[in-house]
Design an enzyme around this catalytic site. Structure first.
Site, short mmCIF file in Angstrom:
data_model
loop_
_atom_site.label_atom_id
_atom_site.label_comp_id
_atom_site.label_asym_id
_atom_site.label_seq_id
_atom_site.Cartn_x
_atom_site.Cartn_y
_atom_site.Cartn_z
N ARG A 70 0.85 -1.19 0.00
CA ARG A 70 0.00 0.00 0.00
C ARG A 70 0.89 1.24 0.00
O ARG A 70 1.99 1.24 0.52
CB ARG A 70 -0.92 0.02 1.22
CG ARG A 70 -2.07 -0.98 1.12
CD ARG A 70 -2.98 -0.89 2.33
NE ARG A 70 -2.35 -1.37 3.54
CZ ARG A 70 -1.84 -0.60 4.48
NH1 ARG A 70 -1.92 0.71 4.39
NH2 ARG A 70 -1.27 -1.13 5.54
N TYR A 198 -1.24 -3.54 -6.88
CA TYR A 198 -1.10 -4.22 -5.59
C TYR A 198 -2.45 -4.32 -4.86
O TYR A 198 -3.24 -3.37 -4.86
CB TYR A 198 -0.07 -3.50 -4.69
CG TYR A 198 -0.05 -4.13 -3.31
CD1 TYR A 198 0.56 -5.38 -3.12
CD2 TYR A 198 -0.73 -3.56 -2.25
CE1 TYR A 198 0.50 -6.01 -1.91
CE2 TYR A 198 -0.79 -4.19 -1.01
CZ TYR A 198 -0.17 -5.41 -0.85
OH TYR A 198 -0.25 -6.04 0.36
N LYS A 207 -9.60 -2.46 1.37
CA LYS A 207 -9.29 -1.30 2.22
C LYS A 207 -10.07 -0.06 1.78
O LYS A 207 -10.53 0.71 2.61
CB LYS A 207 -7.79 -1.01 2.19
CG LYS A 207 -6.92 -2.20 2.59
CD LYS A 207 -7.21 -2.68 3.99
CE LYS A 207 -6.14 -3.67 4.47
NZ LYS A 207 -6.46 -4.20 5.81
N HIS A 227 -10.81 -2.34 11.26
CA HIS A 227 -9.69 -3.18 10.83
C HIS A 227 -9.47 -4.27 11.89
O HIS A 227 -8.51 -4.23 12.64
CB HIS A 227 -8.44 -2.29 10.69
CG HIS A 227 -7.28 -2.94 10.00
ND1 HIS A 227 -5.98 -2.50 10.17
CD2 HIS A 227 -7.20 -3.99 9.14
CE1 HIS A 227 -5.17 -3.24 9.44
NE2 HIS A 227 -5.87 -4.15 8.81
N SER A 249 -1.43 -3.61 10.50
CA SER A 249 -1.01 -4.55 9.48
C SER A 249 0.24 -5.32 9.91
O SER A 249 1.16 -4.72 10.47
CB SER A 249 -0.72 -3.81 8.17
OG SER A 249 -1.91 -3.25 7.69
N CYS A 251 0.66 -7.46 12.22
CA CYS A 251 0.83 -7.62 13.67
C CYS A 251 0.03 -8.80 14.21
O CYS A 251 -0.23 -8.88 15.41
CB CYS A 251 0.44 -6.33 14.39
SG CYS A 251 1.61 -4.99 14.09
N ASP A 278 -9.46 -9.76 8.87
CA ASP A 278 -8.94 -8.42 8.56
C ASP A 278 -9.95 -7.29 8.79
O ASP A 278 -9.57 -6.22 9.23
CB ASP A 278 -8.45 -8.38 7.11
CG ASP A 278 -7.54 -7.20 6.81
OD1 ASP A 278 -6.57 -7.00 7.57
OD2 ASP A 278 -7.81 -6.46 5.85
N ARG A 368 1.86 -12.13 -0.52
CA ARG A 368 0.52 -12.47 -0.01
C ARG A 368 -0.05 -13.70 -0.69
O ARG A 368 0.35 -14.06 -1.80
CB ARG A 368 -0.45 -11.30 -0.26
CG ARG A 368 -0.04 -9.99 0.42
CD ARG A 368 -0.74 -9.81 1.74
NE ARG A 368 -0.19 -8.72 2.52
CZ ARG A 368 -0.80 -8.22 3.60
NH1 ARG A 368 -1.95 -8.69 4.01
NH2 ARG A 368 -0.24 -7.25 4.29
P1 GTP Z 1 -2.64 -7.47 7.61
O1 GTP Z 1 -3.19 -8.66 6.92
O2 GTP Z 1 -1.57 -6.75 6.82
O3 GTP Z 1 -3.65 -6.50 8.11
O4 GTP Z 1 -1.82 -8.00 8.90
P2 GTP Z 1 -2.17 -9.10 10.01
O5 GTP Z 1 -2.50 -8.37 11.27
O6 GTP Z 1 -3.10 -10.12 9.53
O7 GTP Z 1 -0.75 -9.76 10.23
P3 GTP Z 1 -0.32 -11.29 10.21
O8 GTP Z 1 -1.20 -12.20 10.98
O9 GTP Z 1 -0.03 -11.66 8.81
O10 GTP Z 1 1.04 -11.08 11.04
C1 GTP Z 1 2.17 -11.69 10.67
C2 GTP Z 1 3.33 -11.31 11.57
O11 GTP Z 1 2.98 -11.29 12.96
C3 GTP Z 1 4.41 -12.34 11.41
O12 GTP Z 1 5.66 -11.70 11.49
C4 GTP Z 1 4.19 -13.24 12.62
O13 GTP Z 1 5.36 -13.91 12.98
C5 GTP Z 1 3.79 -12.23 13.66
N1 GTP Z 1 2.99 -12.81 14.75
C6 GTP Z 1 1.70 -13.19 14.71
N2 GTP Z 1 1.30 -13.67 15.90
C7 GTP Z 1 2.35 -13.54 16.73
C8 GTP Z 1 2.56 -13.84 18.10
O14 GTP Z 1 1.67 -14.29 18.81
N3 GTP Z 1 3.79 -13.57 18.61
C9 GTP Z 1 4.79 -13.05 17.85
N4 GTP Z 1 5.96 -12.80 18.42
N5 GTP Z 1 4.63 -12.77 16.55
C10 GTP Z 1 3.44 -13.00 16.00
MN MN Z 2 -3.91 -10.46 7.64
MN MN Z 3 -5.15 -5.42 7.07
#
Ligand code: GTP
Ligand code: MN
Ligand code: MN
Length: 584
Positions: A70, A198, A207, A227, A249, A251, A278, A368
């Protein structure tokens, strides 16, 4: 002329007049249409077929190397009054923005096909759902929209019935980063996106519509577009509690939404159901509770880091019928990314060049997968329920290496809104820009709120009214680090231990310690059986750094002042009350 709705036909005709495509195709969402599109993209190299034996029906798309995330600095909210977009958005006057975009769109589809994609965000028969039509010259967008939304004939029928829809116009243009803009006109329920293919910039249902435009619609119609992931937790007693959680994002929303319980929990009969990963639309029901739907029909998840260990449900979901964007491939054409941990090695990187770890990672960090939610083993049967699911708890969270404990509960709704408004997180690869810088990201909506954050906070506060039975509000931090720079909390499946405490708080069975920042669990209030935590981890995950929080609240106070006089007084008072309690 393919629709019974004159306003739709007219808009398509106007766009065709401006963009001058070679052909116009109205998408019906059929299998035959899909097969023809895929064949065309395979022929021109837009899609590369992956190993049919290991990944049937799956494809790789390599985006332009400058078009991988993005682009927040090129994303605008164009309201008549600048103040309505707020300090949280880039703003342009609607007339100027239309003129700028129409100049870019002028003749841009020559030699290309214009696709008309009618789509519905949310179950097709849900009163909470809203529809849109995306016009695009990208068959890749059509294929992704078919997975991510309810697209085609049933959506068109609903649009013709309702007469209103969000208008999204997209062209990949020349993919020149200098000629790339994502413009939103919330007052006109219109989106114009140019110069990017993208996902977050081009799949306008996601989004652009489901967050930026929908947040504006939601404020006018009395609901919330957030979100947030939505998950259901089924207890051994057979009750299912639904939780919505907002993390910025990359996280961990997709991870948490698909959580697999630790062994002991599984044996005891706990189950986690995925409703969405999401976006969450929620609205008060007749009983005063908030009811939520996932407006999407698929997952557009981050691939790197997804493994049989970190997210087995996601990995199982993407074994077939998946579009991968910007991953590497093995010698026998299986998708590969950093952290997949499957014993295979990449042969080509995401740019299609021989993999060389000294040059670049095999997968782009924001690579992705696009896959139908129905392929997820934990997909909740309630996700298709037109009434939505009742939300028991709202959870905010971000990446905070220091200060913020594992979990705490807000005292009441107003405090909860402050906790959301004060959310901070270290930036990730999901958007272009520096990685690892702490910034405020209220409710994880900084890139996505389609109007002034001050008005948005006021809208949140307005849900606290007679008859409301609002969810309890929490904050979590899976990312606290020790002095050695390593994560202190095991995370992933073990996050269920925190969710169990959250449910316990909602039901009034779990204990907590009252502090100025909210209710914190004592160590004994959480089930930590089988979790090895160091003394440092225990102190930092469950303790309160008083001096650190005083500084944090001073910083929160300063950041809230950026919203000026439109900031709700209740929020300012709440911040001051806690700052005083911390000083006492
Ligand atoms: P968007 O789809 O972009 O909105 O993001 P999202 O919030 O869905 O993120 P996603 O679940 O893809 O997060 C991936 C990142 O978070 C990776 O680097 C994972 O390793 C990390 N992650 C997810 N859960 C945990 C956790 O419980 N502990 C830690 N340390 N890292 C985590
Ligand atoms: Mn996600
Ligand atoms: Mn997202």
């Amino acid at each position: 002329m393919t629709s019974k709705l004159e306003s739709l036909n007219q808009w398509v005709a106007e766009v065709a007049h401006l963009t001058r495509p070679a052909a116009i195709h109205w998408c019906d969402g059929s299998d035959a249409e899909h097969a023809a599109l895929i064949a065309r993209m395979e022929a021109d190299g837009t899609l590369v077929r992956l190993n049919e034996a290991t990944h049937p029906g799956s494809w790789l798309h390599r985006s332009h190397p400058d078009d991988v995330a993005r682009v927040e600095h090129l994303t605008f909210v164009c309201t008549t009054e600048r103040e309505d977009a707020g300090p949280n958005n880039h703003w342009m006057a609607p007339d100027a923005a239309h003129a700028k975009m129409d100049a870019l769109f002028d003749g841009c589809m020559q030699g290309r096909t214009l696709y008309v994609i009618p789509y519905c965000m949310g179950p097709i028969d849900s009163p909470l759902s809203r529809c849109g039509v995306e016009i695009t010259d990208s068959p890749y967008v059509v294929a992704n929209m078919r997975i991510m939304t309810r697209m085609g004939a049933p959506a068109l029928a609903r649009i013709e019935r309702e007469g209103t829809f969000v208008k999204g116009l997209h062209s990949t243009g020349e993919l020149d980063p200098e000629r790339r803009f994502i413009m939103h006109f919330p007052e006109e329920l219109t989106i114009k996106s140019y110069g990017s293919g993208y996902g977050g910039n081009a799949l306008l249902g996601k989004k652009c519509h489901a967050l930026r435009i929908a947040s504006w619609q939601a404020r006018q119609e009395g609901w919330l577009a957030e979100h947030m992931l939505i998950l259901g937790i089924e207890t051994p007693q057979g009750q299912t509690h639904y939780i919505a959680a907002a993390f910025p994002s990359a996280c961990g929303k997709t991870n948490l939404a698909m959580l697999i319980p630790p062994e002991g929990y599984r044996r005891a009969g706990w189950k986690v159901w995925t409703v969405g990963d999401d976006i969450c639309w929620m609205r008060p029901g007749a009983d005063g509770r908030l009811y939520a739907i996932n407006p999407e029909a698929g997952f557009f998840g981050v691939a790197p880091g997804t493994s049989a260990k970190s997210n087995p449900n996601a990995l199982a979901s993407v074994q077939a019928n998946t579009i991968f964007t910007n991953v590497g491939v093995t010698a026998d054409n299986q998708p590969w990314w950093e952290g997949i941990d499957n014993g295979l090695a990449p042969a080509l990187d995401w740019r299609g060049e021989p993999f060389d770890p000294a040059t670049r990672p095999a997968a782009h960090p924001n690579a992705r997968f696009t896959v139908s939610a129905r392929q997820c083993p934990s997909y909740s049967p309630m996700a298709e329920d037109p009434q939505g699911v009742p939300i028991s708890a709202i959870v905010f969270g971000g990446r905070r290496a220091s200060l913020v404990p594992l979990v705490f509960q807000a005292r009441d709704w107003t405090h909860g809104v402050l906790v959301g408004a004060a959310m901070g997180s270290e930036t990730t690869a999901a958007a272009t820009g520096a990685v690892g810088v702490m910034r405020r990201d209220p409710m994880a909506m900084k890139p996505f709120c389609g109007y002034n954050f001050a008005d948005y906070f006021a809208h949140w506060l307005s849900f606290d009214r007679p008859g409301a039975r609002l969810p309890a509000v929490f904050h979590v931090n899976w990312f606290r680090k020790g002095d050695d720079g390593k994560f202190l909390w095991p995370g992933f499946g073990d996050n269920l231990r925190v969710l169990e405490w959250i449910i316990g708080r909602v039901q009034g069975t779990a204990g907590a310690v009252e502090t100025p920042i909210g209710h914190l669990p004592a160590e004994a209030d959480l089930n930590l059986e089988g979790v090895a935590l160091s003394d440092e981890a225990r102190a930092k995950l469950f303790g309160l750094d008083h001096a650190g929080w005083q500084a944090e609240f001073a910083s929160i106070g300063r950041d809230l002042e950026d919203y000026g006089p439109r900031l709700p007084e209740a929020l300012r008072q709440e911040q001051q009350r806690i700052a005083r309690a911390l000083a006492a």
